[in-house]
Design a protein around this motif. Sequence first.
Motif, PDB file in Angstrom:
ATOM      1  N   UNK A  18       0.836  -1.214   0.000  1.00 10.15           N
ATOM      2  CA  UNK A  18       0.000   0.000   0.000  1.00 10.15           C
ATOM      3  C   UNK A  18       0.866   1.258   0.000  1.00 10.15           C
ATOM      4  N   UNK A  19       1.958   1.233   0.785  1.00 15.00           N
ATOM      5  CA  UNK A  19       2.887   2.377   0.778  1.00 15.00           C
ATOM      6  C   UNK A  19       3.430   2.608  -0.630  1.00 15.00           C
ATOM      7  N   UNK A  20       3.817   1.521  -1.290  1.00 15.50           N
ATOM      8  CA  UNK A  20       4.360   1.645  -2.650  1.00 15.50           C
ATOM      9  C   UNK A  20       3.294   2.123  -3.632  1.00 15.50           C
ATOM     10  N   UNK A  21       2.053   1.711  -3.398  1.00 17.68           N
ATOM     11  CA  UNK A  21       0.957   2.195  -4.261  1.00 17.68           C
ATOM     12  C   UNK A  21       0.755   3.697  -4.089  1.00 17.68           C
ATOM     13  N   UNK A  22       0.864   4.178  -2.846  1.00 17.39           N
ATOM     14  CA  UNK A  22       0.763   5.633  -2.597  1.00 17.39           C
ATOM     15  C   UNK A  22       1.899   6.359  -3.304  1.00 17.39           C
ATOM     16  N   UNK A  23       3.113   5.778  -3.275  1.00 10.65           N
ATOM     17  CA  UNK A  23       4.266   6.388  -3.952  1.00 10.65           C
ATOM     18  C   UNK A  23       4.009   6.466  -5.456  1.00 10.65           C
ATOM     19  N   UNK A  24       3.461   5.402  -6.028  1.00 12.67           N
ATOM     20  CA  UNK A  24       3.159   5.394  -7.461  1.00 12.67           C
ATOM     21  C   UNK A  24       2.145   6.478  -7.803  1.00 12.67           C
ATOM     22  N   UNK A  25       1.114   6.633  -6.979  1.00  9.58           N
ATOM     23  CA  UNK A  25       0.123   7.691  -7.210  1.00  9.58           C
ATOM     24  C   UNK A  25       0.747   9.078  -7.042  1.00  9.58           C
ATOM     25  N   UNK A  26       1.644   9.213  -6.056  1.00  8.32           N
ATOM     26  CA  UNK A  26       2.275  10.515  -5.794  1.00  8.32           C
ATOM     27  C   UNK A  26       3.170  10.954  -6.945  1.00  8.32           C
ATOM     28  N   UNK A  27       3.702   9.991  -7.701  1.00  7.13           N
ATOM     29  CA  UNK A  27       4.528  10.346  -8.857  1.00  7.13           C
ATOM     30  C   UNK A  27       3.691  10.994  -9.948  1.00  7.13           C
ATOM     31  N   UNK A  28       2.397  10.689  -9.978  1.00 10.88           N
ATOM     32  CA  UNK A  28       1.507  11.231 -11.011  1.00 10.88           C
ATOM     33  C   UNK A  28       0.727  12.450 -10.528  1.00 10.88           C
ATOM     34  N   UNK A  29       0.262  12.401  -9.262  1.00  7.00           N
ATOM     35  CA  UNK A  29      -0.603  13.460  -8.730  1.00  7.00           C
ATOM     36  C   UNK A  29      -0.008  13.939  -7.404  1.00  7.00           C
ATOM     37  N   UNK A  30       0.063  15.247  -7.224  1.00  7.95           N
ATOM     38  CA  UNK A  30       0.607  15.784  -5.976  1.00  7.95           C
ATOM     39  C   UNK A  30      -0.482  15.998  -4.925  1.00  7.95           C
ATOM     40  N   UNK A  31      -1.717  16.156  -5.323  1.00 12.78           N
ATOM     41  CA  UNK A  31      -2.839  16.248  -4.392  1.00 12.78           C
ATOM     42  C   UNK A  31      -3.790  15.086  -4.700  1.00 12.78           C
ATOM     43  N   UNK A  32      -3.711  14.044  -3.896  1.00 12.13           N
ATOM     44  CA  UNK A  32      -4.471  12.821  -4.173  1.00 12.13           C
ATOM     45  C   UNK A  32      -5.739  12.821  -3.319  1.00 12.13           C
ATOM     46  N   UNK A  33      -6.909  12.754  -3.940  1.00  9.40           N
ATOM     47  CA  UNK A  33      -8.159  12.711  -3.156  1.00  9.40           C
ATOM     48  C   UNK A  33      -8.268  11.412  -2.361  1.00  9.40           C
ATOM     49  N   UNK A  34      -8.940  11.487  -1.217  1.00  8.16           N
ATOM     50  CA  UNK A  34      -9.140  10.307  -0.378  1.00  8.16           C
ATOM     51  C   UNK A  34      -9.880   9.203  -1.136  1.00  8.16           C
ATOM     52  N   UNK A  35     -10.837   9.608  -1.975  1.00  4.91           N
ATOM     53  CA  UNK A  35     -11.630   8.605  -2.695  1.00  4.91           C
ATOM     54  C   UNK A  35     -10.740   7.740  -3.595  1.00  4.91           C
ATOM     55  N   UNK A  36      -9.767   8.358  -4.251  1.00  3.42           N
ATOM     56  CA  UNK A  36      -8.835   7.616  -5.118  1.00  3.42           C
ATOM     57  C   UNK A  36      -7.968   6.692  -4.271  1.00  3.42           C
ATOM     58  N   UNK A  37      -7.482   7.203  -3.148  1.00  2.00           N
ATOM     59  CA  UNK A  37      -6.637   6.386  -2.275  1.00  2.00           C
ATOM     60  C   UNK A  37      -7.414   5.186  -1.713  1.00  2.00           C
ATOM     61  N   UNK A  38      -8.641   5.424  -1.275  1.00  2.00           N
ATOM     62  CA  UNK A  38      -9.441   4.326  -0.714  1.00  2.00           C
ATOM     63  C   UNK A  38      -9.678   3.236  -1.755  1.00  2.00           C
ATOM     64  N   UNK A  39      -9.924   3.676  -2.991  1.00  2.00           N
ATOM     65  CA  UNK A  39     -10.176   2.700  -4.059  1.00  2.00           C
ATOM     66  C   UNK A  39      -8.907   1.935  -4.418  1.00  2.00           C
ATOM     67  N   UNK A  40      -7.799   2.649  -4.599  1.00  2.00           N
ATOM     68  CA  UNK A  40      -6.555   2.009  -5.020  1.00  2.00           C
ATOM     69  C   UNK A  40      -5.964   1.101  -3.933  1.00  2.00           C
ATOM     70  N   UNK A  41      -6.114   1.507  -2.674  1.00  2.00           N
ATOM     71  CA  UNK A  41      -5.508   0.751  -1.575  1.00  2.00           C
ATOM     72  C   UNK A  41      -6.459  -0.296  -0.989  1.00  2.00           C
ATOM     73  N   UNK A  42      -7.681  -0.292  -1.467  1.00  2.00           N
ATOM     74  CA  UNK A  42      -8.702  -1.245  -1.018  1.00  2.00           C
ATOM     75  C   UNK A  42      -8.885  -1.194   0.511  1.00  2.00           C
ATOM     76  N   UNK A  43      -9.059   0.030   0.984  1.00  2.00           N
ATOM     77  CA  UNK A  43      -9.314   0.250   2.408  1.00  2.00           C
ATOM     78  C   UNK A  43     -10.789   0.565   2.613  1.00  2.00           C
ATOM     79  N   UNK A  44     -11.288   0.297   3.832  1.00  2.00           N
ATOM     80  CA  UNK A  44     -12.715   0.431   4.086  1.00  2.00           C
ATOM     81  C   UNK A  44     -13.126   1.820   4.549  1.00  2.00           C
TER      82      UNK A  44
END
Length: 196
Positions: A18-44
Amino acid sequence: AEAANLPALTEAQKNKLRHLSVVTLAAKIKCIPYSVLLEQLQLKNVRQLEDLVIEAVYADVLRGSLDQRNQRLEVDYSIGRDIRREELSTITRTLQEWCQGCEVVLSGIEEQVSRANQHKEQQLALKQQIESEVANLKKTIKVTTAAAAAATSQDPEQHLTELREPAPGTNQRQASKKTSKAKGLRGSAKIWSKSN
């Protein structure tokens, strides 16, 4: 896709992914919405997401801040990931642009150095010209004073000192006038103090 062929992941391994997934998203977007993070990281829920991001910050995986009002993660810095083949062209293009920028800056610096050298040479030439003019003026003054001294049949050095220094009697007269004025002022001050 191949989860059946691979061993089950522990909770620590899932957090690492999940940490690495956040890093991958951070390389593309500097302001990541919670909704995108919840979906990508499969958190509840958001609480789990914020805990995960805080862990990533403490692990120095990324630096940033959680904007709870706007429901987003603002990334300042993140570690790099392994390079994929499709990213090589982007990296090459970025490095070429950087090299071109360096060449432009270098040419600008060389131009400034050449201007500074030209200015220095001009100043040196001007200084030499002024020094030669001063030397010529000194020679001219010596010649004219020597000619004037020869006309009055005096020593040229003595004639120069006479021109520089006034006659001895004039200084003594002026000094005595100044002291007499000062004495008069002092005497009047004494009279004034006695009358009070």
